[in-house]
Design a protein around this motif. Structure first.
Motif, short mmCIF file in Angstrom:
data_model
loop_
_atom_site.label_atom_id
_atom_site.label_comp_id
_atom_site.label_asym_id
_atom_site.label_seq_id
_atom_site.Cartn_x
_atom_site.Cartn_y
_atom_site.Cartn_z
N GLY A 31 0.80 -1.21 0.00
CA GLY A 31 0.00 0.00 0.00
C GLY A 31 0.84 1.27 0.00
O GLY A 31 0.38 2.31 0.48
N LEU A 32 2.04 1.19 -0.57
CA LEU A 32 2.96 2.32 -0.53
C LEU A 32 3.19 2.90 -1.93
O LEU A 32 3.52 2.17 -2.86
N VAL A 33 3.01 4.20 -2.07
CA VAL A 33 3.38 4.93 -3.28
C VAL A 33 4.78 5.48 -3.05
O VAL A 33 4.99 6.31 -2.16
N VAL A 34 5.75 5.00 -3.82
CA VAL A 34 7.14 5.39 -3.59
C VAL A 34 7.75 5.92 -4.88
O VAL A 34 7.30 5.60 -5.98
N GLU A 35 8.80 6.74 -4.72
CA GLU A 35 9.56 7.17 -5.87
C GLU A 35 10.51 6.04 -6.29
O GLU A 35 10.78 5.11 -5.51
N PRO A 36 11.03 6.08 -7.51
CA PRO A 36 11.84 4.96 -7.99
C PRO A 36 13.01 4.60 -7.09
O PRO A 36 13.30 3.41 -6.90
N SER A 37 13.69 5.59 -6.52
CA SER A 37 14.85 5.28 -5.68
C SER A 37 14.48 4.40 -4.50
O SER A 37 15.29 3.59 -4.03
N ALA A 38 13.26 4.55 -4.02
CA ALA A 38 12.83 3.81 -2.84
C ALA A 38 12.53 2.35 -3.14
O ALA A 38 12.39 1.54 -2.21
N ALA A 39 12.43 2.00 -4.41
CA ALA A 39 12.14 0.62 -4.80
C ALA A 39 13.39 -0.15 -5.18
O ALA A 39 13.30 -1.31 -5.60
N LEU A 40 14.56 0.44 -5.04
CA LEU A 40 15.78 -0.22 -5.47
C LEU A 40 16.04 -1.52 -4.70
O LEU A 40 16.51 -2.51 -5.28
N GLY A 41 15.75 -1.54 -3.41
CA GLY A 41 15.96 -2.75 -2.63
C GLY A 41 15.11 -3.91 -3.13
O GLY A 41 15.59 -5.04 -3.27
N ILE A 42 13.83 -3.63 -3.38
CA ILE A 42 12.95 -4.67 -3.91
C ILE A 42 13.43 -5.12 -5.28
O ILE A 42 13.43 -6.32 -5.61
N ALA A 43 13.88 -4.17 -6.10
CA ALA A 43 14.40 -4.51 -7.43
C ALA A 43 15.59 -5.47 -7.32
O ALA A 43 15.73 -6.41 -8.11
N ALA A 44 16.45 -5.25 -6.33
CA ALA A 44 17.62 -6.12 -6.17
C ALA A 44 17.21 -7.55 -5.84
O ALA A 44 17.81 -8.51 -6.33
N ILE A 45 16.18 -7.69 -5.00
CA ILE A 45 15.71 -9.05 -4.68
C ILE A 45 15.10 -9.69 -5.91
O ILE A 45 15.35 -10.88 -6.21
N LEU A 46 14.30 -8.95 -6.67
CA LEU A 46 13.67 -9.49 -7.86
C LEU A 46 14.69 -10.02 -8.87
O LEU A 46 14.45 -11.01 -9.55
N GLU A 47 15.85 -9.34 -8.95
CA GLU A 47 16.85 -9.74 -9.94
C GLU A 47 17.75 -10.88 -9.46
O GLU A 47 18.50 -11.45 -10.27
N ASP A 48 17.68 -11.23 -8.18
CA ASP A 48 18.58 -12.28 -7.67
C ASP A 48 17.90 -13.01 -6.51
O ASP A 48 18.41 -13.03 -5.39
N ARG A 49 16.76 -13.62 -6.80
CA ARG A 49 15.99 -14.29 -5.74
C ARG A 49 16.81 -15.37 -5.03
O ARG A 49 16.68 -15.55 -3.82
N ASP A 50 17.63 -16.08 -5.77
CA ASP A 50 18.41 -17.15 -5.16
C ASP A 50 19.34 -16.62 -4.07
O ASP A 50 19.54 -17.27 -3.03
#
Length: 321
Positions: free
Chosen positions: A274-293
């Motif tokens: 439920g969070l509206v964030v700017e792109p910089s704030a999503a970098l952590g989630i992006a890192a997990i998405l790119e390297d789930r293992d």
């Protein structure tokens, strides 16, 4: 450990001059994110304050010291968030604040800087050109130039986030930190390295603005001619040598993520947190998405560092999720 420019006692003291409205932001496990990411995820919500980013922790320290010294004016360059934070902190201490920004910066951020009473000067270029203009104004007018990440107050203010995180360790084993100029990464990294050394500090930067990550990997300053990312808050081209020196001492890794992953992270934070964030704030989630293992089985904290985003741009990126 080798010493950074930061000092843990000063970081603790910073909490006493920062307006409590910016301290002790929510930290909570977000189980709704976990099925899609494959690991335990906690959010440190640095958007839950009047300027909707972590930057005011640092500007509170700067403005407090300026007011105590009798200074009456200050200038900074900003992509938007630092300018808002300095405007807020300066307003409460009767400081005359000037913010220099690119005219291509996020309109919502520029509007908010004006609304907070700062004088806003726009340049026809990127953030690095704004830095040059702010420095020229400071020299000409004989006033304090606040340089994000170079000025230790900005790093030690951000480092108070680390104090709040380590109070919960060892319930998590990894912290993901957005990497731009380096204030947040070096501040949080310093505290975690000193007080919770078993926790891994991973910095995350867009592939389209890789200068600091390339510098960390090469152990020397690497500049780029341009940036190409929607994450304007971390889109620097010229790392500061002293900040890189600190980062080399406190970061365990620095990774680059693609724009599509940043957008997917923003969408996940909207849909599942439920969070509206700017792109910089999503970098952590992006890192997990790119390297789930890499993150499988871990308990990861991601610092959601800002939510000052243009609504129309956000809708284009995220859509009717």
């Amino acid at each position: 450990m080798q010493e950074t420019r930061l000092d843990t006692d000063r970081i603790r003291a910073a909490r006493r001059v920062i307006d409590p409205i910016f301290l002790d932001t929510p930290l909570y496990r977000c189980e709704a994110l976990e099925p899609g990411l494959g690991c335990a995820v906690s959010i440190k919500l640095e958007t839950a304050n009047p300027v909707r980013s972590f930057k005011a922790r640092g500007t509170e320290v700067v403005a407090s010291a300026l007011a105590d010294s009798g200074a009456r004016a200050v200038v900074c360059a900003s992509a938007g968030n630092l300018g808002q934070a300095l405007a807020w902190s300066g307003r409460d201490r009767a400081l005359d604040v000037t913010v220099v920004a690119s005219r291509f910066a996020t309109v919502a951020k520029l509007d908010r800087i004006r609304a907070l009473g700062a004088r806003l000067e726009l340049v026809d270029g990127d953030h690095e050109m704004a830095r040059e203009r702010a420095a020229a104004l400071a020299r000409h007018d004989g006033i304090r130039l606040v340089e994000d990440s170079l000025d230790i107050e900005t790093c030690e203010g951000a480092a108070t986030i680390g104090l709040e995180l380590v109070a919960t360790a060892p319930s998590f084993d990894t912290v993901l930190v957005a990497l731009g100029g380096g204030a947040l990464a070096t501040g949080v990294g310093h505290v975690v390295r000193a007080l919770a050394p078993d926790v891994e500090v991973i910095c995350v930067q867009p592939l389209g603005a890789p200068a600091m990550t390339r510098s960390w990997r090469g152990r020397r300053v690497v500049t780029t001619d341009s940036t190409d990312t929607i994450a304007d808050g971390v889109a620097g081209r010229r790392p500061i040598p002293a900040v890189l020196d600190d980062l080399l001492l406190v970061a365990d890794d620095a990774v680059l993520v693609q724009e599509a992953s940043i957008i997917a992270g923003m969408r996940m934070l909207l849909d599942h947190a439920g969070l509206v964030v700017e792109p910089s704030a999503a970098l952590g989630i992006a890192a997990i998405l790119e390297d789930r293992d890499r993150f499988a089985g871990r308990h990861v904290v991601t610092i959601v560092c800002g939510s000052n985003v243009d609504v129309d741009a956000y809708r284009r990126w995220v859509g009717a999720a």
